[in-house]
Design a protein around this motif. Structure first.
Motif, PDB file in Angstrom:
ATOM      1  N   LEU A 146       0.831  -1.205   0.000  1.00 31.53           N
ATOM      2  CA  LEU A 146       0.000   0.000   0.000  1.00 31.53           C
ATOM      3  C   LEU A 146       0.864   1.252   0.000  1.00 31.53           C
ATOM      4  CD1 LEU A 146      -2.711   1.471   0.174  1.00 31.53           C
ATOM      5  CD2 LEU A 146      -2.583   1.234   2.675  1.00 31.53           C
ATOM      6  N   MET A 147       1.917   1.240   0.782  1.00 30.77           N
ATOM      7  CA  MET A 147       2.799   2.406   0.856  1.00 30.77           C
ATOM      8  C   MET A 147       3.404   2.725  -0.511  1.00 30.77           C
ATOM      9  SD  MET A 147       4.726   1.238   4.343  1.00 30.77           S
ATOM     10  CE  MET A 147       5.958   2.524   4.286  1.00 30.77           C
ATOM     11  N   ALA A 148       3.942   1.716  -1.176  1.00 35.04           N
ATOM     12  CA  ALA A 148       4.569   1.928  -2.482  1.00 35.04           C
ATOM     13  C   ALA A 148       3.550   2.407  -3.503  1.00 35.04           C
ATOM     14  CB  ALA A 148       5.241   0.645  -2.960  1.00 35.04           C
ATOM     15  N   TYR A 149       2.348   1.812  -3.472  1.00 36.56           N
ATOM     16  CA  TYR A 149       1.315   2.215  -4.422  1.00 36.56           C
ATOM     17  C   TYR A 149       0.891   3.660  -4.179  1.00 36.56           C
ATOM     18  CZ  TYR A 149      -2.829   1.928  -7.385  1.00 36.56           C
ATOM     19  OH  TYR A 149      -3.767   2.150  -8.376  1.00 36.56           O
ATOM     20  N   ALA A 150       0.688   4.015  -2.926  1.00 36.33           N
ATOM     21  CA  ALA A 150       0.265   5.383  -2.599  1.00 36.33           C
ATOM     22  C   ALA A 150       1.350   6.397  -2.945  1.00 36.33           C
ATOM     23  CB  ALA A 150      -0.094   5.474  -1.120  1.00 36.33           C
ATOM     24  N   ALA A 151       2.611   6.027  -2.741  1.00 32.62           N
ATOM     25  CA  ALA A 151       3.719   6.923  -3.075  1.00 32.62           C
ATOM     26  C   ALA A 151       3.862   7.085  -4.584  1.00 32.62           C
ATOM     27  CB  ALA A 151       5.018   6.390  -2.472  1.00 32.62           C
TER      28      ALA A 151
END
Length: 385
Positions: free
Chosen positions: A179-184
């Motif tokens: 989720l972090m990578a996708y949101a970034a």
């Protein structure tokens, strides 16, 4: 005339066999039957073990190759739909289910699940999961592959949180940072992750540096976290490890670190009925100290902490489809997984039983999958699907 080899040569074994067979038959499962969901018994001690140890006996005897079944998910679906648990309520079973309630293990042993499950070699997860290593249910609304279903789920979460450029997102129980990578990448968010697994945190921070993403992961337990204020908070597939005694504290901690106009999204499996402990075999072999909350327990724990804006129940076939895809990829890549981790055949059978029994539990509608959106402020929020 009963098959004495199957029932055993001692009277107590014959009684156990009769009792267990009858309980299974009332659920539509015939031992040594002809249906794909009927188990083939290879060791007559199976019946005594089930009667005395319930789900632990069922799962462990499968690991030890005492029985086979072409359709494990179908078997578990029927056993749960037929309320098999009511047949096994002796003192041993009572201890397995109810003694864990006396101690708040989820609070005192938060790192046990990391050591047991999430810190296994990453090769296993790379070969079983999608390309982003998402270890939770996919969103199959318009998806045809696991990669598409998981990206659709991540995008759904970001849209529900109304993420904007430069906002700070906290992911509690961040896994491998999907989720972090996708949101970034897609929403230009600044992401902070919290995990109890050192290998997961190391993996995320390596990926962040390599791809120049604004994200960082910390190793720590949510119950002692108090760093910063966030525009959005998400928790995906971690709430199952919190424990019902700690729900209220969890909501209060999230409220304390969320900005006044922020949103909190909770993605969690849930129980159709209220229980106070998880399945004994799952707690023993897969997720120590885990349990699934009911809607009643979650609403009561939240109280007046947050305004509940949306309760989204995923289609009941989404998780079985995800679990079966995971198992198919796990099975297809078993030789490489086995070589990398030094695992034995019992490990393979443990994961097979774990993944397919969860699929059966969802198909029996005993387990549900929810995305719950909370806010600290009143006001209308458009439904996002």
């Amino acid at each position: 005339m009963p098959d004495m080899q199957e029932y055993g040569i001692f009277p107590f074994r014959s009684t156990d066999a009769y009792f267990t067979r009858k309980a299974f038959e009332e659920c539509g499962v015939i031992t040594n039957g002809q249906n794909p969901w009927d188990p083939t018994i290879k060791d007559s001690r199976f019946y005594q073990r089930i009667k005395r140890h319930g789900s632990v006996g069922l799962g462990d005897s499968y690991m030890e190759n005492w029985w086979e079944c072409e359709d494990i998910a179908g078997m578990i679906k029927r056993l749960l739909a037929g309320d098999i648990r009511k047949h096994f309520e002796g003192f041993r079973i009572w201890c397995m289910y109810y003694l864990p309630q006396l101690i708040n293990w989820s609070r005192w042993r938060p790192y046990e699940v990391a050591n047991r499950h999430y810190s296994l070699g990453i090769k296993l997860y790379e070969l079983m999961l999608d390309k982003r290593l998402v270890y939770s249910c996919g969103y199959w609304e318009n998806a045809t592959t696991l990669n598409e279903a998981q990206e659709a789920k991540l995008d759904l979460i970001c849209r529900k949180l109304d993420l904007r450029n430069g906002q700070i997102l906290l992911d509690i129980g961040c896994g491998w940072g999907s989720l972090m990578a996708y949101a970034a990448e897609r929403y230009d968010a600044i992401c902070v992750g919290l995990t109890v697994s050192k290998p997961q945190a190391s993996y995320i921070n390596t990926i962040a540096k390599r791809n120049n993403l604004r994200m960082i992961a910390h190793v720590g337990d949510w119950s002692h976290f108090s760093g910063g204020r966030y525009d959005a908070v998400a928790s995906i597939g971690m709430f199952e490890h919190v424990g019902w005694r700690n729900y209220r504290k969890f909501f209060r901690i999230v409220s304390g670190i969320l900005k006044p106009n922020g949103r909190f999204l909770l993605h969690t499996m849930g129980s159709a009925k209220t229980f106070h402990t998880g399945d004994p075999w799952v707690r023993k072999r897969i997720f120590p100290n885990s349990s699934l909350g009911s809607r009643c327990q979650i609403e009561r724990a939240n109280g007046n902490t947050f305004y509940m804006k949306d309760w989204h129940t995923f289609d009941q076939d989404y998780y079985p489809k995800t679990l079966r895809t995971w198992f198919n990829q796990f099975s297809a890549n078993w030789d490489e997984i086995k070589k990398d981790g030094g695992y034995d055949d019992a490990f393979y059978r443990m994961w097979e039983f774990y993944l397919l029994s969860f699929a059966g539990a969802f198909e029996a509608e005993k387990i549900l999958l929810w995305q719950i959106l909370f806010s600290r402020e009143q006001g209308h929020i458009e439904e996002v699907r």
